[in-house]
Design a protein around this motif. Structure first.
Motif, short mmCIF file in Angstrom:
data_model
loop_
_atom_site.label_atom_id
_atom_site.label_comp_id
_atom_site.label_asym_id
_atom_site.label_seq_id
_atom_site.Cartn_x
_atom_site.Cartn_y
_atom_site.Cartn_z
N LEU A 238 0.85 -1.19 0.00
CA LEU A 238 0.00 0.00 0.00
C LEU A 238 0.88 1.24 0.00
O LEU A 238 1.89 1.29 0.72
CB LEU A 238 -0.86 0.03 1.27
N PRO A 239 0.52 2.28 -0.76
CA PRO A 239 1.29 3.52 -0.67
C PRO A 239 1.09 4.14 0.72
O PRO A 239 -0.04 4.29 1.17
CB PRO A 239 0.70 4.40 -1.77
N THR A 240 2.19 4.45 1.39
CA THR A 240 2.13 4.91 2.77
C THR A 240 2.99 6.15 2.94
O THR A 240 4.16 6.16 2.57
CB THR A 240 2.61 3.80 3.72
N LEU A 241 2.39 7.21 3.52
CA LEU A 241 3.15 8.41 3.85
C LEU A 241 3.92 8.14 5.13
O LEU A 241 3.32 7.84 6.16
CB LEU A 241 2.21 9.60 4.03
N LEU A 242 5.24 8.22 5.05
CA LEU A 242 6.11 8.00 6.21
C LEU A 242 6.65 9.34 6.67
O LEU A 242 7.19 10.11 5.87
CB LEU A 242 7.26 7.06 5.86
N VAL A 243 6.50 9.62 7.95
CA VAL A 243 6.99 10.86 8.54
C VAL A 243 7.98 10.48 9.63
O VAL A 243 7.61 9.81 10.59
CB VAL A 243 5.82 11.69 9.13
N GLY A 244 9.22 10.90 9.45
CA GLY A 244 10.24 10.55 10.43
C GLY A 244 11.33 11.59 10.49
O GLY A 244 11.36 12.52 9.68
N GLU A 245 12.22 11.40 11.44
CA GLU A 245 13.37 12.30 11.52
C GLU A 245 14.31 11.95 10.37
O GLU A 245 14.45 10.79 10.00
CB GLU A 245 14.08 12.15 12.86
N GLN A 246 14.96 12.97 9.80
CA GLN A 246 15.93 12.70 8.75
C GLN A 246 17.01 11.80 9.33
O GLN A 246 17.48 12.03 10.43
CB GLN A 246 16.53 14.01 8.24
N GLN A 247 17.34 10.77 8.61
CA GLN A 247 18.34 9.78 9.05
C GLN A 247 17.91 9.07 10.32
O GLN A 247 18.75 8.58 11.07
CB GLN A 247 19.71 10.45 9.29
N LEU B 169 14.64 17.84 12.40
CA LEU B 169 14.61 17.86 10.94
C LEU B 169 13.78 16.66 10.51
O LEU B 169 14.11 15.51 10.82
CB LEU B 169 16.02 17.78 10.37
N ILE B 170 12.70 16.93 9.80
CA ILE B 170 11.69 15.92 9.49
C ILE B 170 11.67 15.65 7.99
O ILE B 170 11.85 16.55 7.18
CB ILE B 170 10.30 16.40 9.97
N GLU B 171 11.41 14.40 7.66
CA GLU B 171 11.35 13.97 6.27
C GLU B 171 10.00 13.30 6.02
O GLU B 171 9.58 12.44 6.80
CB GLU B 171 12.49 12.98 6.04
N LEU B 172 9.32 13.70 4.95
CA LEU B 172 8.08 13.07 4.52
C LEU B 172 8.33 12.42 3.18
O LEU B 172 8.88 13.07 2.26
CB LEU B 172 6.95 14.10 4.33
#
Length: 172
Positions: A26-35, A147-150
């Motif tokens: 499933l396509p999933t939006l992942l939100v996490g800290e960079q690295q 620092l967040i990455e989507l």
């Protein structure tokens, strides 16, 4: 005897369906800290768009950037909505088509594609992800200055469950 076979057949079919469903990406939006670790995963199943909302750092007015899933799991900026023109708000003809709806400005047709979005979390900007009536405050998942990455990736329901279990363990 026929009933027993029919019952086993449907039970086997149900089990096979559950197994296939658990492995269907499933396509999933992942939100996490960079690295770092993913803190929020939102399956984009029923709607393949979401909105990133924040308060403009200079104007202190709300901004909403609507993204839709593009081929290759890229994110396409579909429109930006804001309440005032000024420093840092797009308005030039080459940036898209600007419409004024009684003081609410909507910039459409930006056609900007991103493989991932990189953000810095700032307390007073009240950054959030909006998806199908739910609001995910980024400050609930990250500390100020993070620092967040989507990005969007394919994940199976089994992987999503595993990720949720890991996130739950990290928060304890």
């Amino acid at each position: 005897m026929n009933r027993q076979r029919t019952k086993r057949f449907f039970l086997g079919l149900l089990l096979a369906s559950v197994l296939v469903g658990a492995l269907l990406p499933l396509p999933t939006l992942l939100v996490g800290e960079q690295q770092g670790a993913t803190r929020l995963a939102i399956p984009l199943v029923l709607d393949q768009s979401f909105t990133y909302e924040y308060l403009h750092s200079v104007l202190k007015t709300p901004v909403q950037e609507k993204f839709i899933l593009a081929p290759g799991h890229d994110l396409l900026l579909e429109s930006t909505t804001y309440q005032s023109l000024g420093v840092g708000t797009p308005f030039l003809p080459g940036e898209g088509e600007l419409e004024n709806h009684n003081g609410l400005y909507v910039l459409k047709g930006q056609n900007r594609t991103f493989h991932q979005l990189n953000l810095g979390l700032v307390d007073f900007t009240k950054q959030a992800i909006l998806y199908r009536g739910s609001r995910y405050e980024l400050a609930d998942f990250f500390t100020s200055g993070s620092l967040i990455e989507l990005q969007v990736k394919s994940m199976t329901p089994a992987e999503l469950i595993w990720l949720s279990l890991q996130s739950f363990q990290e928060r304890r």
